[in-house]
Scaffold this active site. Structure first.
Site, PDB file in Angstrom:
ATOM      1  N   HIS A  76     -29.490  12.353 -31.146  1.00  0.00           N
ATOM      2  CA  HIS A  76     -28.564  13.472 -30.918  1.00  0.00           C
ATOM      3  C   HIS A  76     -28.839  14.076 -29.549  1.00  0.00           C
ATOM      4  O   HIS A  76     -29.988  14.297 -29.194  1.00  0.00           O
ATOM      5  CB  HIS A  76     -28.731  14.545 -31.992  1.00  0.00           C
ATOM      6  CG  HIS A  76     -27.867  15.746 -31.754  1.00  0.00           C
ATOM      7  ND1 HIS A  76     -26.523  15.756 -32.042  1.00  0.00           N
ATOM      8  CD2 HIS A  76     -28.167  16.961 -31.227  1.00  0.00           C
ATOM      9  CE1 HIS A  76     -26.019  16.933 -31.719  1.00  0.00           C
ATOM     10  NE2 HIS A  76     -27.004  17.680 -31.233  1.00  0.00           N
ATOM     11  N   GLY A 123      -0.205 -14.437 -21.251  1.00  0.00           N
ATOM     12  CA  GLY A 123      -0.916 -15.184 -22.280  1.00  0.00           C
ATOM     13  C   GLY A 123      -1.462 -16.510 -21.787  1.00  0.00           C
ATOM     14  O   GLY A 123      -1.324 -16.875 -20.610  1.00  0.00           O
ATOM     15  N   ARG A 124      -2.092 -17.261 -22.699  1.00  0.00           N
ATOM     16  CA  ARG A 124      -2.727 -18.517 -22.368  1.00  0.00           C
ATOM     17  C   ARG A 124      -2.376 -19.574 -23.399  1.00  0.00           C
ATOM     18  O   ARG A 124      -1.881 -19.248 -24.492  1.00  0.00           O
ATOM     19  CB  ARG A 124      -4.260 -18.342 -22.268  1.00  0.00           C
ATOM     20  CG  ARG A 124      -4.680 -17.321 -21.216  1.00  0.00           C
ATOM     21  CD  ARG A 124      -6.189 -17.169 -21.155  1.00  0.00           C
ATOM     22  NE  ARG A 124      -6.853 -18.341 -20.609  1.00  0.00           N
ATOM     23  CZ  ARG A 124      -7.059 -18.568 -19.325  1.00  0.00           C
ATOM     24  NH1 ARG A 124      -6.633 -17.702 -18.412  1.00  0.00           N
ATOM     25  NH2 ARG A 124      -7.695 -19.647 -18.922  1.00  0.00           N
ATOM     26  N   GLU A 138     -18.590 -30.978 -18.087  1.00  0.00           N
ATOM     27  CA  GLU A 138     -17.706 -29.978 -17.483  1.00  0.00           C
ATOM     28  C   GLU A 138     -16.964 -30.598 -16.308  1.00  0.00           C
ATOM     29  O   GLU A 138     -17.584 -31.164 -15.412  1.00  0.00           O
ATOM     30  CB  GLU A 138     -18.521 -28.774 -17.009  1.00  0.00           C
ATOM     31  CG  GLU A 138     -17.743 -27.740 -16.215  1.00  0.00           C
ATOM     32  CD  GLU A 138     -16.566 -27.167 -16.982  1.00  0.00           C
ATOM     33  OE1 GLU A 138     -15.421 -27.325 -16.505  1.00  0.00           O
ATOM     34  OE2 GLU A 138     -16.791 -26.573 -18.054  1.00  0.00           O
ATOM     35  N   GLY A 186     -17.174 -22.304 -17.088  1.00  0.00           N
ATOM     36  CA  GLY A 186     -15.795 -22.244 -17.543  1.00  0.00           C
ATOM     37  C   GLY A 186     -15.049 -21.026 -17.058  1.00  0.00           C
ATOM     38  O   GLY A 186     -15.464 -20.336 -16.122  1.00  0.00           O
TER      39      GLY A 186
END
Length: 474
Positions: free
Chosen positions: A437, A263-264, A33, A39
């Site tokens: 219920h 967006g990405r 990473e 992330g």
């Protein structure tokens, strides 16, 4: 040079799950990473957003408290909400890293780059060899050329969760997709004045039905949040304490800051994919087959970097497919239809499988079962009866093709429709279950029973033929 059975690049939900699953199966695993462990999803995506969403829903629900005999109103404080999510993220990240270590997974910090399909360089110097590699590097926010980033004035959602909230209450939210639809509501409930700008109607390109989108827009309007279409920003003038946005009709909007939800894009920068023989398409997504394999047979790719759906749910599902095929080649195939999609806004929208248009495109004749929450005792008791359940089935076989749930707890209820998804037993199981219920889940049963009766599918779903009108069996 250290050697491993599997190297995972990226520690988001897909990468994390891949490392965990592989370790639990006895593989020697390293996860690499270059940023924060967990992330985007953990640090500046799903997890902090869900914390904010819960707070937003509490504020929204408080508007009906007086009718329930509860006095007082709630008000959102975005700065405090930021501090709260920051603490939540830190706690989750700590447990996340601890679990990987307890499983014996090696954690390496630094950017990874392919030397070849089985060799990676980490942080420019350390070299590791792996029998297989999974790329799970995720995505980055798209920044429109006419809205360049400016600290505390024009932000992405990454910026919003990474740094403390900018000063000012009037915010422009840009984008008609999932990000825009969620943050317009969340920020509005957390005390901000939201100006929601876009070109097309909200969620126009989503797979949610027109009725679902209509109900959501009605709910947003009740909270004073409206979508301004045909309002793609032409130009932005950024000042020391404000942003002036010019719209297509020449009008201007002055706001304190702007949140981009446009967006990405898949993130592959710096990986040197050609060195591994990994291919990308014209949009930059890594090409994979149904087993999540890339063009380099030992290299797999999952999540945003390889899937245009770009959701954590898909990344998690694809992690299981990739690891399954590493352990037992070609034993697992991806089925994106079985992965739920959820939107967290003024209402929750959740879906799975095919919608009617997709079913018809495959040559199928879809049957629809519908049941609204408007008469559901549990929903009425909660004072939150907006929404419905829609079940899509194959007219000929009674097999479940898809489902859509709109309303509170839709994100949880949708999992029930995923049981045995893809098999002929799915609707039979839903119809044969015993239900609590009162509960919202009962509308899944009602929608299934309605579908069976309306389309003559009693035998396929209940296992018995319909009783003739006379009441006598033929």
């Amino acid at each position: 040079m250290s050697r491993f059975d599997l190297a995972v690049i990226g520690s988001g939900p897909g990468g994390y799950r891949a490392a965990v699953l592989a370790a639990l199966r006895g593989l020697k695993v390293v996860i690499v990473e270059k940023g924060d462990w967990g992330g985007c999803c953990l640090n500046r995506g799903c997890v902090p957003k869900k914390a904010w969403y819960h707070s937003a829903r509490l504020v929204a629900a408080s508007r009906g408290h007086a009718a329930r005999g509860i006095e007082g109103a709630l008000h959102g404080d975005l700065a405090q909400a930021w501090r709260h999510q920051h603490a939540v993220v830190a706690s989750v990240r700590e447990s996340y890293v601890d679990y990987l270590k307890r499983l014996g997974v090696t954690l390496l910090q630094g950017a990874a780059q392919f030397a070849d399909r089985n060799t990676l360089t980490v942080a420019g110097s350390r070299r590791i060899a792996a029998g297989h590699v999974i790329i799970a590097t995720g995505s980055t926010p798209f920044v429109p050329p006419n809205l360049p980033l400016c600290r505390d004035r024009i932000l992405t959602t990454d910026d919003l969760f990474d740094r403390r909230v900018p000063a000012g209450k009037r915010i422009a939210v840009i984008g008609s997709g999932v990000i825009g639809s969620e943050f317009a509501f969340i920020l509005g409930m957390l005390g901000q004045e939201v100006v929601w700008l876009m070109q097309q109607v909200p969620l126009a390109h989503s797979r949610f039905s027109v009725p679902a989108r209509k109900v959501l827009l009605e709910a947003l309007a009740e909270y004073g949040i409206g979508a301004r279409t045909a309002s793609r920003v032409v130009h932005a003038d950024t000042g020391a304490d404000k942003v002036v946005l010019t719209l297509p009709d020449g009008s201007r909007e002055t706001v304190d800051w702007v949140l981009l939800g446009a967006g990405r894009r898949p993130h592959t920068a710096g990986l040197d994919l050609p060195a591994a023989g990994v291919e990308v398409d014209d949009a930059g997504f890594i090409r994979v087959d149904d087993y999540q394999r890339t063009a380099a047979q030992a290299v797999y790719a999952i999540g945003d970097v390889a899937n245009r759906a770009m959701t954590s749910n898909h990344a998690l599902a694809e992690a299981a497919v990739a690891v399954g095929n590493i352990v037992a080649p070609q034993s697992c195939r991806r089925d994106s239809r079985a992965v739920p999609e959820v939107i967290y806004s003024a209402l929750e929208l959740a879906r799975i499988g095919l919608n009617e248009d997709q079913a018809e495109a495959l040559g199928l004749e879809p049957a629809i079962g519908f049941s609204a929450f408007t008469a559901n005792p549990a929903a009425l008791g909660q004072g939150d009866a907006r929404g419905f359940v829609r079940i899509v089935a194959d007219t000929d076989t009674g097999h479940l093709l898809g489902a859509e749930i709109v309303g509170s707890d839709a994100s949880e209820l949708i999992h029930m429709t995923g049981l045995d998804f893809g098999s002929g037993e799915a609707l039979k199981r839903l119809a044969g279950m015993a239900y609590n219920h009162p509960a919202r889940a009962e509308e899944i049963l009602n929608a299934t029973e309605t579908l069976a009766a309306k389309w003559g599918l009693q035998k396929e779903i209940f296992g018995v033929a319909a009783v003739p009108p006379s009441g006598k069996q033929e």
